[in-house]
Design an enzyme around this catalytic site. Structure first.
Site, PDB file in Angstrom:
ATOM      1  N   ASN A 131     -10.340   0.397   0.089  1.00 24.84           N
ATOM      2  CA  ASN A 131      -8.882   0.450   0.176  1.00 24.84           C
ATOM      3  C   ASN A 131      -8.326  -0.157  -1.115  1.00 24.84           C
ATOM      4  O   ASN A 131      -8.431  -1.355  -1.336  1.00 24.84           O
ATOM      5  CB  ASN A 131      -8.439  -0.352   1.408  1.00 24.84           C
TER       6      ASN A 131
ATOM      7  N   HIS B 166      -2.658   7.149   2.563  1.00 22.84           N
ATOM      8  CA  HIS B 166      -3.193   5.898   2.003  1.00 22.84           C
ATOM      9  C   HIS B 166      -4.581   5.670   2.600  1.00 22.84           C
ATOM     10  O   HIS B 166      -4.800   5.839   3.801  1.00 22.84           O
ATOM     11  CB  HIS B 166      -2.241   4.744   2.338  1.00 22.84           C
TER      12      HIS B 166
ATOM     13  N   CYS C 255       0.823  -1.221   0.000  1.00 27.53           N
ATOM     14  CA  CYS C 255       0.000   0.000   0.000  1.00 27.53           C
ATOM     15  C   CYS C 255       0.854   1.267   0.000  1.00 27.53           C
ATOM     16  O   CYS C 255       0.341   2.367  -0.214  1.00 27.53           O
ATOM     17  CB  CYS C 255      -0.943   0.007   1.196  1.00 27.53           C
TER      18      CYS C 255
END
Ligand code: UT7
Length: 325
Positions: free
Chosen positions: A281, A247, A122
């Protein structure tokens, strides 16, 4: 001793354009609740996701990367022939051979590009952007297309409510080119390999596992200081930052990072990306996709300072300050 040539270096680098792409298929929390023991209220309040986009059957990770890459090249005002390097940050390829970058470059019409994949999970876009910026500055490349793309539907068990509700598929991209004045700050990046077991896929027949609470605690305590280090390295003040783009892992983590920065002088009108709500996500895609969506909505203006901070499996993290195109 023989001295070899070096490429002529440049003063700085800048982002010339952004782009993103999401699959058409929207999956709501209620739809997931039909398949597993969860509900809309829990997912919204604990994670912040309202819906996510999942790939259509047959839609590959490279398909997503190509669309985001094309959009970024168009936004940059360059033609594909002016790009000489393609970096794809990803951790969710269907297979690792061949890499995603060479195929993506070819399909966008970028001829004979230096092309490689990079895996910092990520945090991948932050690593890709830092690498691209340094390539441009030392003269190894002129214009670099950096794509963060992840397709977690390849690696998520859709009967596991602890991971299935979190992730979405998508791609975000940026084109990095030369600049007379530095417009991408130095990366503050690093890793904590001793915590590797917090997020992993055991083998190629397994799905992603994460110790959610442990990662949550790590992210809410360690990431704001890393973002502040990036601000220091860029030589600006935290009060100069207009936009925070963490993020998009969990809305509560995003809010905690914002709160941590405000304690150190970030402005009360600091804009904070919350793209997770309608994207989920999306791992390495989440930062460039959030910026692209905010620019499209008129929430980010050209010349504003954005603080980007990625974090995830590894554990890996990376942050930098950039001037928005
Ligand atoms: O992007 C890479 C980096 N990753 C992250 O940053 C992820 C960080 N972690 C998180 O975002 C959160 O820890 C999760 C979203 C993964 C989980 O949220 P949580 O608030 O930490 O929940 P929990 O695991 O502590 O579970 C709380 C309760 C449990 O029930 P009991 O034992 O209290 O009765 C779980 O079984 O919630 C239950 N639960 C659920 N309930 C409804 C867990 N998942 C669900 C679900 N729906 N989907």
């Amino acid at each position: 001793m023989t001295e070899l040539n070096l490429t002529p270096s440049r003063t700085g680098s800048r982002i010339l354009g952004f782009g993103s792409y999401q699959p058409e298929r929207r999956v709501t929390n209620d739809e997931l609740a039909q398949e597993m023991d969860t509900n809309d209220e829990w997912i919204r309040s604990r994670v912040g996701v309202i819906e996510r986009r999942l790939s259509e059957p047959g839609q590959t990770l490279v398909d997503l990367a190509v669309e985001a890459g094309k959009n970024a090249v168009t936004d940059s005002g360059l033609t594909p022939s002016e790009i000489d390097t393609v970096i794809v940050a990803t951790c969710t390829m269907e297979t690792n051979i061949p890499n995603a970058a060479a195929q993506t470059a070819h399909r966008i019409g970028i001829q004979a590009a230096a092309a490689f994949d990079l895996n910092a999970a990520c945090a991948g876009f932050s690593y890709g952007l830092g690498t691209a910026s340094d390539f441009v500055r030392v003269g190894s490349a002129k214009n670099v297309l950096v794509i963060g793309v992840d397709k977690f539907t390849n690696w998520v068990d859709y009967t596991d409510r602890s991971t299935a509700i979190i992730f979405g598929d998508g791609a975000g991209a940026a084109v990095v080119g030369p600049s007379d004045t530095p417009q991408i700050g130095p990366a503050a990046w690093g890793s904590a390999g001793d915590l590797a077991e917090m997020i992993y896929v055991k083998d190629r027949n397994s799905f992603i596992f994460q110790e959610g609470q442990s990662v949550f605690r790590w992210a809410t305590t360690k990431i704001a200081p890393i973002a502040l280090e990036a601000v220091k390295r860029a030589g600006v003040d935290i009060a100069d930052i207009d936009v925070l783009v963490p993020h998009q892992a969990n809305l509560r983590i995003i809010e905690a990072i914002g709160k941590g920065l405000r304690k150190h002088g970030a402005r009360t009108d600091l804009k904070v990306a919350t793209d997770i709500q309608y994207s989920g996500n999306t791992s390495a895609a989440s930062i460039p996709m959030a910026i692209d969506h905010m620019r499209a909505a008129g929430e980010i203006k050209s010349g504003e300072l954005a603080l980007l901070v990625g974090f995830g499996a590894g554990l890996s993290y990376g942050a930098q300050v950039v001037v928005c195109p």
